[in-house]
Design a protein around this motif. Structure first.
Motif, PDB file in Angstrom:
ATOM      1  N   SER A   9       0.832  -1.197   0.000  1.00  0.00           N
ATOM      2  CA  SER A   9       0.000   0.000   0.000  1.00  0.00           C
ATOM      3  C   SER A   9       0.871   1.253   0.000  1.00  0.00           C
ATOM      4  CB  SER A   9      -0.903  -0.005   1.234  1.00  0.00           C
ATOM      5  OG  SER A   9      -1.475   1.265   1.441  1.00  0.00           O
ATOM      6  N   PRO A  10       0.574   2.233  -0.877  1.00  0.00           N
ATOM      7  CA  PRO A  10       1.349   3.486  -0.898  1.00  0.00           C
ATOM      8  C   PRO A  10       1.363   4.177   0.460  1.00  0.00           C
ATOM      9  CG  PRO A  10      -0.044   3.338  -2.838  1.00  0.00           C
ATOM     10  CD  PRO A  10      -0.451   2.216  -1.936  1.00  0.00           C
ATOM     11  N   LEU A  11       0.262   4.115   1.164  1.00  0.00           N
ATOM     12  CA  LEU A  11       0.182   4.744   2.477  1.00  0.00           C
ATOM     13  C   LEU A  11       1.147   4.073   3.451  1.00  0.00           C
ATOM     14  CD1 LEU A  11      -1.151   6.739   4.414  1.00  0.00           C
ATOM     15  CD2 LEU A  11      -2.963   5.056   4.805  1.00  0.00           C
ATOM     16  N   VAL A  12       1.156   2.741   3.444  1.00  0.00           N
ATOM     17  CA  VAL A  12       2.054   2.008   4.340  1.00  0.00           C
ATOM     18  C   VAL A  12       3.508   2.245   3.947  1.00  0.00           C
ATOM     19  CG1 VAL A  12       2.759  -0.287   5.110  1.00  0.00           C
ATOM     20  CG2 VAL A  12       0.330   0.251   4.861  1.00  0.00           C
ATOM     21  N   LYS A  13       3.783   2.243   2.645  1.00  0.00           N
ATOM     22  CA  LYS A  13       5.152   2.505   2.184  1.00  0.00           C
ATOM     23  C   LYS A  13       5.636   3.869   2.644  1.00  0.00           C
ATOM     24  CE  LYS A  13       5.227  -0.372  -1.995  1.00  0.00           C
ATOM     25  NZ  LYS A  13       5.326  -0.368  -3.478  1.00  0.00           N
ATOM     26  N   SER A  14       4.760   4.856   2.558  1.00  0.00           N
ATOM     27  CA  SER A  14       5.130   6.205   2.967  1.00  0.00           C
ATOM     28  C   SER A  14       5.402   6.265   4.463  1.00  0.00           C
ATOM     29  CB  SER A  14       4.009   7.182   2.596  1.00  0.00           C
ATOM     30  OG  SER A  14       4.360   8.503   2.930  1.00  0.00           O
ATOM     31  N   VAL A  15       4.566   5.584   5.244  1.00  0.00           N
ATOM     32  CA  VAL A  15       4.759   5.560   6.701  1.00  0.00           C
ATOM     33  C   VAL A  15       6.077   4.873   7.053  1.00  0.00           C
ATOM     34  CG1 VAL A  15       3.885   4.600   8.863  1.00  0.00           C
ATOM     35  CG2 VAL A  15       2.308   5.662   7.247  1.00  0.00           C
ATOM     36  N   LEU A  67       2.875  11.440   2.666  1.00  0.00           N
ATOM     37  CA  LEU A  67       1.926  10.866   3.616  1.00  0.00           C
ATOM     38  C   LEU A  67       0.635  11.672   3.653  1.00  0.00           C
ATOM     39  CD1 LEU A  67       1.287   8.789   5.790  1.00  0.00           C
ATOM     40  CD2 LEU A  67       2.417  10.274   7.464  1.00  0.00           C
ATOM     41  N   SER A  68       0.773  12.992   3.618  1.00  0.00           N
ATOM     42  CA  SER A  68      -0.409  13.847   3.616  1.00  0.00           C
ATOM     43  C   SER A  68      -1.264  13.581   2.381  1.00  0.00           C
ATOM     44  CB  SER A  68       0.020  15.316   3.658  1.00  0.00           C
ATOM     45  OG  SER A  68      -1.107  16.167   3.590  1.00  0.00           O
ATOM     46  N   THR A  69      -0.588  13.422   1.227  1.00  0.00           N
ATOM     47  CA  THR A  69      -1.313  13.136  -0.019  1.00  0.00           C
ATOM     48  C   THR A  69      -2.038  11.797   0.071  1.00  0.00           C
ATOM     49  OG1 THR A  69       0.292  14.395  -1.328  1.00  0.00           O
ATOM     50  CG2 THR A  69      -1.076  12.790  -2.501  1.00  0.00           C
ATOM     51  N   HIS A  70      -1.321  10.782   0.564  1.00  0.00           N
ATOM     52  CA  HIS A  70      -1.918   9.445   0.675  1.00  0.00           C
ATOM     53  C   HIS A  70      -3.078   9.437   1.674  1.00  0.00           C
ATOM     54  CE1 HIS A  70       1.039   7.908  -1.955  1.00  0.00           C
ATOM     55  NE2 HIS A  70       2.051   7.879  -1.088  1.00  0.00           N
ATOM     56  N   ALA A  74      -6.743   8.363   0.889  1.00  0.00           N
ATOM     57  CA  ALA A  74      -7.402   7.325   1.686  1.00  0.00           C
ATOM     58  C   ALA A  74      -8.726   7.829   2.241  1.00  0.00           C
ATOM     59  CB  ALA A  74      -6.484   6.887   2.831  1.00  0.00           C
ATOM     60  N   GLN A  75      -8.736   9.088   2.668  1.00  0.00           N
ATOM     61  CA  GLN A  75      -9.970   9.671   3.184  1.00  0.00           C
ATOM     62  C   GLN A  75     -11.036   9.736   2.094  1.00  0.00           C
ATOM     63  OE1 GLN A  75      -9.599  13.699   4.578  1.00  0.00           O
ATOM     64  NE2 GLN A  75     -11.534  13.655   5.679  1.00  0.00           N
ATOM     65  N   ALA A  76     -10.611  10.111   0.877  1.00  0.00           N
ATOM     66  CA  ALA A  76     -11.555  10.191  -0.241  1.00  0.00           C
ATOM     67  C   ALA A  76     -12.122   8.811  -0.559  1.00  0.00           C
ATOM     68  CB  ALA A  76     -10.864  10.776  -1.469  1.00  0.00           C
ATOM     69  N   ARG A  77     -11.260   7.778  -0.539  1.00  0.00           N
ATOM     70  CA  ARG A  77     -11.736   6.416  -0.802  1.00  0.00           C
ATOM     71  C   ARG A  77     -12.693   5.956   0.291  1.00  0.00           C
ATOM     72  NH1 ARG A  77      -6.244   5.446  -1.791  1.00  0.00           N
ATOM     73  NH2 ARG A  77      -6.109   4.147   0.094  1.00  0.00           N
ATOM     74  N   ALA A  78     -12.333   6.270   1.530  1.00  0.00           N
ATOM     75  CA  ALA A  78     -13.187   5.869   2.651  1.00  0.00           C
ATOM     76  C   ALA A  78     -14.554   6.543   2.563  1.00  0.00           C
ATOM     77  CB  ALA A  78     -12.511   6.219   3.976  1.00  0.00           C
ATOM     78  N   GLU A  79     -14.555   7.823   2.179  1.00  0.00           N
ATOM     79  CA  GLU A  79     -15.823   8.546   2.062  1.00  0.00           C
ATOM     80  C   GLU A  79     -16.673   7.976   0.929  1.00  0.00           C
ATOM     81  OE1 GLU A  79     -14.644  12.580   1.587  1.00  0.00           O
ATOM     82  OE2 GLU A  79     -14.338  12.928   3.747  1.00  0.00           O
ATOM     83  N   ALA A  80     -16.005   7.582  -0.176  1.00  0.00           N
ATOM     84  CA  ALA A  80     -16.739   6.994  -1.300  1.00  0.00           C
ATOM     85  C   ALA A  80     -17.368   5.664  -0.893  1.00  0.00           C
ATOM     86  CB  ALA A  80     -15.804   6.795  -2.492  1.00  0.00           C
ATOM     87  N   VAL A  81     -16.587   4.847  -0.169  1.00  0.00           N
ATOM     88  CA  VAL A  81     -17.114   3.559   0.301  1.00  0.00           C
ATOM     89  C   VAL A  81     -18.245   3.787   1.293  1.00  0.00           C
ATOM     90  CG1 VAL A  81     -16.570   1.478   1.607  1.00  0.00           C
ATOM     91  CG2 VAL A  81     -14.960   2.321  -0.099  1.00  0.00           C
TER      92      VAL A  81
END
Length: 209
Positions: A9-15, A67-70, A74-81
């Motif tokens: 996951s890009p988010l995990v990689k960034s973290v 990280l801020s971008t990811h 992630a927030q946008a995906r969560a809101e869509a779901v």
């Protein structure tokens, strides 16, 4: 989700990258801070540490931005779901209410059928006891004649309502309710056919079916 998928996951990689830079920054910074700059030290070694510290600082800045971008993605995906789930929850609630309404209607119709059966049972002649129409009193015959049309009318209404409920359940793909409504409908249709057998075969004025 598998551990490999999480790691990719890009988010995990960034973290993880941010954590690595922070760890390295602390390690290099500790080395630099522990050096006695007034003593005879290796200037080139300290220069390399300074360069590495600068690289880590730059890496941290970049990964914080990533990280801020990811996180926003992630927030946008969560809101869509969440929006999709909200729509599904609304449909589920409508479906649940529809099922409850139809099941309640079937329950009410079932109660009416039981009440009608109880009323009809008082006119059923005992089996195997040699009871004939001649054994019925004139009062029994008259009461039976006067009630059968009402019973037939009630049966017709119940059958129609059950058929409507069966069709509605079929349209809503409620197979169990459809099957139960059909079964009860068939039972009432059979009862209506047998209702004539409850009438006296003979009356004072002639034969009656």
């Amino acid at each position: 989700m598998s551990n490999k998928t999480k790691r990719d996951s890009p988010l995990v990689k960034s973290v993880l990258a941010l954590d690595n830079y922070l760890t390295e920054l602390e390690r290099v910074g500790t080395r630099i801070n522990s050096t006695d700059m007034t003593s005879d030290f290796d200037v080139e070694y300290i220069q390399n540490l300074m360069n590495r510290f600068t690289e880590c600082g730059k890496g941290i800045s970049e990964e914080v931005t990533n990280l801020s971008t990811h996180l926003h993605e992630a927030q946008a995906r969560a809101e869509a779901v969440a929006q999709g789930v909200s729509g599904q929850a609304e449909l589920w609630n409508i479906r649940k209410n529809e099922q409850n309404e139809k099941l309640e209607k079937f329950h009410i119709l079932g109660e009416k059928v039981r009440e009608l059966n109880a009323a009809l049972s008082q006119f059923r002649r005992p089996q195997g006891q040699g009871v004939t129409n001649e054994d019925l009193t004139n009062e029994d015959r008259e009461k039976l004649r006067s009630n059968i049309p009402a019973f037939e009318a009630q049966l017709a209404i119940l059958i129609e309502e059950l058929q409507d409920l069966r069709n509605s359940a079929r349209a809503s793909r409620m197979k169990t309710l459809e099957k139960n409504a059909e079964s009860l409908t068939q039972s009432l249709q059979a009862a209506r056919k047998k209702l004539g057998g409850l009438s006296p075969l003979k009356t004072d004025g002639g034969g009656q079916n």
